[in-house]
Write a protein that holds these residues in place. Structure first.
Motif, PDB file in Angstrom:
ATOM      1  N   LYS A  64       0.844  -1.199   0.000  1.00 17.40           N
ATOM      2  CA  LYS A  64       0.000   0.000   0.000  1.00 17.40           C
ATOM      3  C   LYS A  64       0.878   1.248   0.000  1.00 17.40           C
ATOM      4  O   LYS A  64       1.990   1.236   0.494  1.00 17.40           O
ATOM      5  CB  LYS A  64      -0.917  -0.014   1.218  1.00 17.40           C
TER       6      LYS A  64
ATOM      7  N   ASP B 174      -0.454   4.308   1.116  1.00 17.12           N
ATOM      8  CA  ASP B 174      -1.072   5.276   2.015  1.00 17.12           C
ATOM      9  C   ASP B 174      -0.131   5.828   3.077  1.00 17.12           C
ATOM     10  O   ASP B 174      -0.142   7.035   3.340  1.00 17.12           O
ATOM     11  CB  ASP B 174      -2.307   4.668   2.690  1.00 17.12           C
TER      12      ASP B 174
ATOM     13  N   ASP C 233       0.631   9.746   3.285  1.00 18.49           N
ATOM     14  CA  ASP C 233       0.248  10.493   4.490  1.00 18.49           C
ATOM     15  C   ASP C 233       1.446  11.204   5.112  1.00 18.49           C
ATOM     16  O   ASP C 233       1.365  12.371   5.490  1.00 18.49           O
ATOM     17  CB  ASP C 233      -0.402   9.572   5.517  1.00 18.49           C
TER      18      ASP C 233
END
Length: 149
Positions: free
Chosen positions: A83, A85, A89
């Motif tokens: 992933k 993310d 972030d």
């Protein structure tokens, strides 16, 4: 949080800048030493074009671009099965902190002086060093860098 290591990172990146590396290269080289010393310093060639807001375009600050590369050393993925993310972030948080600290992420806004003038070089040195300090503080705050005991 150790202000000493943040100051050391500022000085290290500033030192690379004074040696003739651009802002993005200086951040990359300094943080490669802290975060991924196993990476070849020759990888700096992948960073060169990010200086001066992406090849003199005046867009995204090279010091910020170099910081994204440094953050990817600890949060980037090595497979398309992983992933993205966490990396996105983390990078976004640092981007926002940089913008808050410096007022913009745009090279031409941060440094309106003509390229290669003493004023431009002095300002970029200040931004590069300040970015390195901010990045080390951020890394420590997020537990992404711990000093060797």
């Amino acid at each position: 949080m150790s202000d000493n290591i943040a100051t050391q990172a500022r000085n290290k990146a500033g030192g690379y800048y004074k040696e003739g590396y651009n802002c993005a290269e200086a951040i990359f080289l300094a943080f490669r030493e802290y975060l991924a010393p196993e990476l070849s310093p020759e990888l700096v060639k992948l960073i060169t074009g990010f200086g001066s807001g992406v090849g003199h375009a005046g867009c995204l600050c090279g010091a910020l671009s170099g910081s994204v590369m440094a953050l990817n050393m600890v949060k980037g993925r090595t497979s398309n099965q992983e992933k993205r993310d966490a990396a996105y972030d983390t990078v976004r948080q640092f981007h926002d902190r940089f913008r808050e600290q410096f007022g913009s992420t745009d090279c031409r806004v941060l440094n309106p002086h003509p390229h290669d003038t003493p004023e431009q070089l002095k300002n970029c040195l200040k931004i590069t060093g300040g970015t390195a300090k901010l990045l080390m503080e951020f890394l420590q705050e997020k537990s992404l860098y711990k000093m060797a005991e």
